[in-house]
Design an enzyme around this catalytic site. Structure first.
Site, PDB file in Angstrom:
ATOM      1  NE  ARG A 213      50.484  35.926   2.680  1.00 35.03           N
ATOM      2  CZ  ARG A 213      49.531  35.928   3.591  1.00 35.03           C
ATOM      3  NH1 ARG A 213      48.304  35.597   3.243  1.00 35.03           N
ATOM      4  NH2 ARG A 213      49.786  36.263   4.841  1.00 35.03           N
TER       5      ARG A 213
ATOM      6  CB  THR B  75      37.937  30.179  -3.485  1.00 39.57           C
ATOM      7  OG1 THR B  75      37.372  29.498  -2.349  1.00 39.57           O
ATOM      8  CG2 THR B  75      38.513  29.164  -4.461  1.00 39.57           C
TER       9      THR B  75
ATOM     10  CE  LYS C 275      34.091  21.911  16.260  1.00 41.08           C
ATOM     11  NZ  LYS C 275      33.698  20.481  16.169  1.00 41.08           N
TER      12      LYS C 275
ATOM     13  CD1 TRP D 208      39.088  21.295   9.183  1.00 41.48           C
ATOM     14  CD2 TRP D 208      37.945  21.576   7.288  1.00 41.48           C
ATOM     15  NE1 TRP D 208      39.467  22.502   8.648  1.00 41.48           N
ATOM     16  CE2 TRP D 208      38.779  22.702   7.479  1.00 41.48           C
ATOM     17  CE3 TRP D 208      37.126  21.533   6.158  1.00 41.48           C
ATOM     18  CZ2 TRP D 208      38.816  23.770   6.583  1.00 41.48           C
ATOM     19  CZ3 TRP D 208      37.160  22.588   5.266  1.00 41.48           C
ATOM     20  CH2 TRP D 208      37.999  23.688   5.472  1.00 41.48           C
TER      21      TRP D 208
ATOM     22  CG  HIS E 263      36.609  26.449   2.448  1.00 40.12           C
ATOM     23  ND1 HIS E 263      36.993  26.808   3.728  1.00 40.12           N
ATOM     24  CD2 HIS E 263      37.372  27.216   1.620  1.00 40.12           C
ATOM     25  CE1 HIS E 263      37.930  27.740   3.665  1.00 40.12           C
ATOM     26  NE2 HIS E 263      38.181  27.990   2.396  1.00 40.12           N
TER      27      HIS E 263
ATOM     28  CB  THR F 130      39.114  31.595   5.525  1.00 42.15           C
ATOM     29  OG1 THR F 130      39.805  30.378   5.235  1.00 42.15           O
ATOM     30  CG2 THR F 130      39.248  31.887   7.014  1.00 42.15           C
TER      31      THR F 130
ATOM     32  CG  HIS G  76      40.138  22.580   2.256  1.00 47.63           C
ATOM     33  ND1 HIS G  76      39.430  23.736   2.013  1.00 47.63           N
ATOM     34  CD2 HIS G  76      41.187  22.937   3.029  1.00 47.63           C
ATOM     35  CE1 HIS G  76      40.034  24.759   2.611  1.00 47.63           C
ATOM     36  NE2 HIS G  76      41.097  24.299   3.242  1.00 47.63           N
TER      37      HIS G  76
ATOM     38  CE1 TYR H 249      40.246  44.088   3.355  1.00 44.76           C
ATOM     39  CE2 TYR H 249      38.865  42.152   3.058  1.00 44.76           C
ATOM     40  CZ  TYR H 249      39.287  43.211   3.824  1.00 44.76           C
ATOM     41  OH  TYR H 249      38.737  43.418   5.069  1.00 44.76           O
TER      42      TYR H 249
END
Length: 429
Positions: free
Chosen positions: A314, A89, A116, A137, A85, A92, A142, A310
């Protein structure tokens, strides 16, 4: 008496129908009348995926082995999907698709209030998915390719309390237009995000403060301007996608003195390209429907609801002059080249897979016409040897389809108008 019996029969039939509907709602994916094992077949629903552009000009040469992606994913065996991840990008949303939107014999158990989900195999309590929303994680916030490839096997052995060497790991990721991704990360940092708990493990250790200095003093960098964000030479947002996909041990990890700067950049870029090319699957944020299509065909798993695109994000709301855009592109020169390479591979894979599927459908239709009444059929999920035979039968055939449909991309940015942006917009789910 007859009227009373009719009412009783009506009540029984109505109750059975209600229970079936309720069961499908509570446990979507457990029952699938149209497709065994929850696998996708074209008969299950209409074609919702965009038509490949017949005028698309290929920029890179890729052999068939790089275009063909059909994996016999053994969810009841030892296979594991590992989701790398990369920040901003659309990971999520895609991660939620994996735990909430895949049609499975035993769906992931996602309970309200819990971060989770439990994604067990149908035949035993072992996970088939390594991701933020399934295992957390576990290899660090990440975690990148260098961290995951060295960490995942040990973490799963510890979680399952057993030593296993026969697991197959299928790595997947998402990429995004570098300028849009960079702007989205800046806006996220501006709101107070830091990711300072990321480990950045490489060659068995974390980087020293001298190797990886901070861009700010204090607890976070909230309120930073875009100029301040661009001016920090240590900003990990620069070329983040290349760094997170490359094998950092090739260049001495975060020690910049090990390899000259130009050679370092080239090594990282080539490593990122290779690792991306060898991954089981990757998608592009700007092409949500195509991403859905390729994932479904790669793993032979079907999503319950279609992906959406979408346009309003932002990053899309930031007004930039040409000089600023050019500056961001320069800061992300490696990411720009990687994305150009990835987009071409992605489009070629999509076109190739669509062509193979259409050929299989035509052969199936032809076989059915020739064997009517004999009950013979052709699977839409042929073996690799059968696919090769089919290709030789129909080499050179063009594939054009009727009409183009699509949705709208999570965090897509306004820089890259794609064919998906002009497609039909589906109802939000």
């Amino acid at each position: 008496m007859v009227e009373r019996s009719s009412k009783f029969l009506l009540i029984v039939v109505g109750s059975v129908c209600f229970m079936l509907i309720l069961y499908q709602y509570v446990a979507p994916g457990v029952i699938n009348f149209g497709s065994p094992h929850g696998y996708f077949t074209e008969e299950d629903e209409g074609d919702i995926f965009p038509t490949p552009d017949p005028h698309y000009v290929k920029k890179y040469y890729f052999p068939v082995r790089d275009l063909e992606r059909t994996i016999d994913f053994q969810i009841k065996g030892e296979d594991v999907i590992v989701f790398l991840h990369i920040q901003k990008t659309g990971g999520t949303t895609f991660g939620r698709h994996l735990v909430q939107n895949v049609r499975l014999e035993v769906p992931c158990d996602c309970r309200p209030g819990q971060k989770k989900c439990t994604c067990y195999r149908p035949n035993r309590k072992e996970t088939w998915l390594f991701s933020r929303f399934s295992t957390g994680w576990s290899c660090g916030l990440h975690a990148d390719w260098t961290e995951l490839t060295n960490c995942v096997p040990g973490v799963l052995n510890k979680k399952e309390n057993k030593q296993k060497n026969q697991r197959k790991f299928y790595y997947i990721t998402l990429l995004r237009d570098p300028v849009s991704r960079y702007l989205s990360e800046w806006r996220h940092v501006q709101r107070g995000a830091t990711w300072k708990t990321s480990l950045h493990m490489c060659d068995g250790r974390t980087p020293t403060p001298e190797e990886l200095p901070s861009c700010y003093e204090g607890s976070d960098w909230s309120g930073c301007t875009l100029q301040q964000f661009m001016d920090c030479p240590y900003n990990l947002a620069n070329n983040r996608q290349v760094r997170m996909l490359a094998d950092l041990s090739l260049v001495g990890c975060y020690n910049m003195s090990t390899v000259p700067e130009k050679k370092r950049a080239q090594l990282l870029l080539e490593s990122a390209k290779k690792n991306l090319r060898d991954m089981a699957f990757f998608g592009l944020t700007e092409y949500q429907r195509k991403t859905q299509f390729l994932f479904e065909r790669t793993f032979r798993l079907r999503f319950i609801r279609p992906f959406m695109q979408y346009n309003s994000t932002r990053a899309a709301g930031v007004d930039l002059d040409n000089a600023t855009v050019q500056r961001i592109e320069e800061l992300n020169e490696l990411d720009m080249e990687l994305y150009d390479y990835a987009r071409d591979l992605f489009q070629q894979r999509y076109q190739y897979t669509r062509q193979q599927e259409r050929r299989q459908q035509r052969i199936k239709n032809h076989m059915q016409q020739n064997h009517q009444g004999l009950g013979l059929g052709v699977s839409l999920w042929p073996s690799r040897s059968r696919q090769s035979a089919v290709s030789t039968l129909e080499d050179g055939e063009g594939d054009r389809e009727e009409g183009e449909e699509g949705g709208r991309t999570e965090e897509a940015g306004s820089r890259l108008p794609t064919e998906d942006y002009m497609n039909q917009i589906i109802n939000r789910w």
